[in-house]
Design a protein around this motif. Structure first.
Motif, PDB file in Angstrom:
ATOM      1  N   GLY A 286      -5.909 -31.465 -44.536  1.00 34.63           N
ATOM      2  CA  GLY A 286      -5.972 -31.380 -45.994  1.00 34.63           C
ATOM      3  C   GLY A 286      -7.346 -31.628 -46.561  1.00 34.63           C
ATOM      4  N   VAL A 287      -8.007 -32.714 -46.072  1.00 32.10           N
ATOM      5  CA  VAL A 287      -9.282 -33.111 -46.674  1.00 32.10           C
ATOM      6  C   VAL A 287     -10.461 -32.409 -46.019  1.00 32.10           C
ATOM      7  CG1 VAL A 287     -10.791 -35.061 -47.191  1.00 32.10           C
ATOM      8  CG2 VAL A 287      -8.311 -35.354 -47.263  1.00 32.10           C
ATOM      9  N   VAL A 311       4.624 -38.368 -46.901  1.00 28.84           N
ATOM     10  CA  VAL A 311       3.165 -38.342 -46.875  1.00 28.84           C
ATOM     11  C   VAL A 311       2.761 -36.894 -47.156  1.00 28.84           C
ATOM     12  CG1 VAL A 311       1.073 -38.690 -45.521  1.00 28.84           C
ATOM     13  CG2 VAL A 311       3.023 -40.238 -45.230  1.00 28.84           C
ATOM     14  N   SER A 312       2.038 -36.687 -48.231  1.00 24.88           N
ATOM     15  CA  SER A 312       1.694 -35.317 -48.632  1.00 24.88           C
ATOM     16  C   SER A 312       0.242 -35.253 -49.091  1.00 24.88           C
ATOM     17  CB  SER A 312       2.625 -34.838 -49.754  1.00 24.88           C
ATOM     18  OG  SER A 312       2.514 -35.672 -50.887  1.00 24.88           O
ATOM     19  N   PRO A 318      -3.475 -25.647 -45.827  1.00 24.99           N
ATOM     20  CA  PRO A 318      -2.553 -26.436 -44.992  1.00 24.99           C
ATOM     21  C   PRO A 318      -2.469 -25.897 -43.572  1.00 24.99           C
ATOM     22  CG  PRO A 318      -1.320 -24.976 -46.431  1.00 24.99           C
ATOM     23  CD  PRO A 318      -2.754 -24.853 -46.843  1.00 24.99           C
ATOM     24  N   PRO A 319      -1.999 -26.706 -42.630  1.00 23.37           N
ATOM     25  CA  PRO A 319      -1.892 -26.260 -41.241  1.00 23.37           C
ATOM     26  C   PRO A 319      -0.884 -25.135 -41.081  1.00 23.37           C
ATOM     27  CG  PRO A 319      -0.794 -28.372 -41.529  1.00 23.37           C
ATOM     28  CD  PRO A 319      -1.546 -28.086 -42.798  1.00 23.37           C
ATOM     29  N   GLY A 354       2.938 -24.464 -54.006  1.00 23.33           N
ATOM     30  CA  GLY A 354       1.561 -24.474 -54.483  1.00 23.33           C
ATOM     31  C   GLY A 354       0.632 -24.740 -53.320  1.00 23.33           C
ATOM     32  N   ASP A 355      -0.141 -25.789 -53.383  1.00 29.48           N
ATOM     33  CA  ASP A 355      -1.067 -26.120 -52.310  1.00 29.48           C
ATOM     34  C   ASP A 355      -0.631 -27.393 -51.606  1.00 29.48           C
ATOM     35  OD1 ASP A 355      -2.708 -23.970 -52.856  1.00 29.48           O
ATOM     36  OD2 ASP A 355      -3.911 -25.100 -54.316  1.00 29.48           O
ATOM     37  N   GLY A 356      -1.057 -27.497 -50.342  1.00 26.25           N
ATOM     38  CA  GLY A 356      -0.851 -28.743 -49.619  1.00 26.25           C
ATOM     39  C   GLY A 356       0.275 -28.689 -48.601  1.00 26.25           C
ATOM     40  N   PHE A 357       0.491 -29.842 -48.010  1.00 26.08           N
ATOM     41  CA  PHE A 357       1.465 -29.984 -46.919  1.00 26.08           C
ATOM     42  C   PHE A 357       2.180 -31.318 -47.114  1.00 26.08           C
ATOM     43  CE2 PHE A 357       2.849 -30.707 -42.526  1.00 26.08           C
ATOM     44  CZ  PHE A 357       3.250 -29.437 -42.143  1.00 26.08           C
ATOM     45  N   SER A 358       3.454 -31.381 -46.746  1.00 27.38           N
ATOM     46  CA  SER A 358       4.239 -32.597 -46.950  1.00 27.38           C
ATOM     47  C   SER A 358       5.082 -32.895 -45.718  1.00 27.38           C
ATOM     48  CB  SER A 358       5.151 -32.443 -48.177  1.00 27.38           C
ATOM     49  OG  SER A 358       5.932 -33.605 -48.375  1.00 27.38           O
TER      50      SER A 358
END
Length: 370
Positions: A286-287, A311-312, A318-319, A354-358
């Motif tokens: 993510g970062v 944890v998101s 994202p992977p 949207g964006d990201g991973f959880s």
């Protein structure tokens, strides 16, 4: 190491054997006494007293029989059966001899009829024949008790085997938990040393020193506990804050942290470092893949007797399927939850809307033992 003594004593315990012997002889004495009353023998009181003496001798003889049978507890079942039913014969003969002495030799009084006295005087071997005939009935009595003993012994051995299997399964589970838990630290250390190497190569010694201090604090805290012990969620979150402090040195302008956990869940128990691989993945995918600020969020909520910890991150890359890596991260968490909680521990992960991973962990709410 498995201690055989913890699996229980082999064979039938002395207390159980004693109770069974007393029960058998009590039942035998009652039956014989009722028979004497029905037949109408004379001197019932005197006969009852002598019958109690015979029963006491029988209890002692049967107890010795039990002590002999115990010596065969480690032998195969066929040998134990053969020993039980063959050794019953001499013990039955001993009890018959004692019975004959008590009723026919020691102050016979009115217990022997005139006809029986004549037979004893005239017939050779009459005493021996009488004892053998009585021994036959007592042999079946002892054989019945021996059968009960073998049944109890077999049940005890089966229960002992079950306990040992359960202990071996528990030991295997603990070994698996230790192995999975010990995977986390080298994996985390490898990633952190890579970050430290990057700072050194970029000539950022102050930041590298700060990271070393944060790394020292992290390991001082994380290595103090037993890998099999659960820890309060508050302690687990504190460890992740220490780790995020390490990564904040590396990404001072990109890493934002948000923690939202109700106070009543901070005392709930979780496996130690269960969140570590999840936070590492959020940093890694993510970062580090973006130049924009990324927020890593750790949340928890209670749902009945279950707890959900998420944890998101909101990174824009994202992977995907090509980011399986070494399998230590999410696979390690999944295996640890399964080993610790069985079907009650689950992990679900995937891209966010949207964006990201959880990543969402589900585990039982436990507030004792940590």
């Amino acid at each position: 190491m498995i201690d055989p003594a913890e699996d229980g004593e082999r064979g039938v315990a002395p207390s159980i054997a004693l109770y069974s012997i007393l029960g058998f002889w009590f039942f035998y004495t009652i039956i014989v006494s009722l028979r004497a009353v029905v037949v109408g023998f004379e001197s019932q009181g005197e006969m009852a007293a002598r019958r109690m003496v015979v029963a006491t001798i029988g209890i002692i003889v049967t107890w010795i029989f039990y002590l002999v049978l115990r010596r065969f507890d480690r032998k195969p079942l066929v040998v134990r059966v053969a020993a039980a039913f063959s050794l019953a014969a001499p013990f039955a003969l001993a009890m018959a001899a004692a019975n004959y002495y008590i009723f026919n030799v020691y102050d016979p009084g009115n217990f022997i009829s005139d006809g029986e006295k004549m037979k004893m005087a005239k017939e050779d071997g009459y005493v021996l024949i009488s004892i053998v005939e009585d021994a036959l009935s007592r042999y079946f009595f002892l054989s019945a008790w021996a059968g009960l003993y073998l049944a109890l012994s077999y049940a005890s051995e089966a229960h002992r085997t079950e306990r040992r299997a359960a202990r071996l399964e528990r030991a295997a589970q603990q070994a698996e938990l230790r192995s999975l838990r010990y995977q986390v630290n080298p994996h985390f250390l490898f990633n952190t040393l890579n970050s430290l190497s990057t700072l050194v190569m970029r000539n950022r010694p102050d930041e590298a020193e700060k990271m070393i201090m944060s790394l020292s604090n992290f390991y001082r805290t994380s290595l103090t506990g037993d890998p099999l012990d659960d820890v309060p969620l508050a302690e687990e979150v504190h460890l992740q804050k220490l780790y995020l402090d390490i990564e904040a040195v590396r990404f001072p302008d990109r890493l934002v942290t948000r923690i939202d956990i109700p106070p009543n869940l901070l005392t709930a128990c979780v496996p130690g470092l269960i969140l570590q691989p999840l936070v590492e993945n959020a940093i890694k995918y993510g970062v580090s893949r973006t130049s924009s600020p990324v927020t890593i969020t750790i949340t928890a909520r209670e749902d009945g007797d279950q707890m959900h910890i998420a944890v998101s991150d909101d990174g824009d890359n994202p992977p995907g399927q090509g980011d399986a890596g070494s399998g230590i991260g999410l696979a390690n968490v999944r295996d640890r939850l399964t080993a610790r909680f069985g079907d009650a521990g689950q992990i679900v992960y995937g891209p966010r809307e949207g964006d990201g991973f959880s990543v969402l962990l589900t585990l039982p709410v436990i507030r004792r033992g940590c």
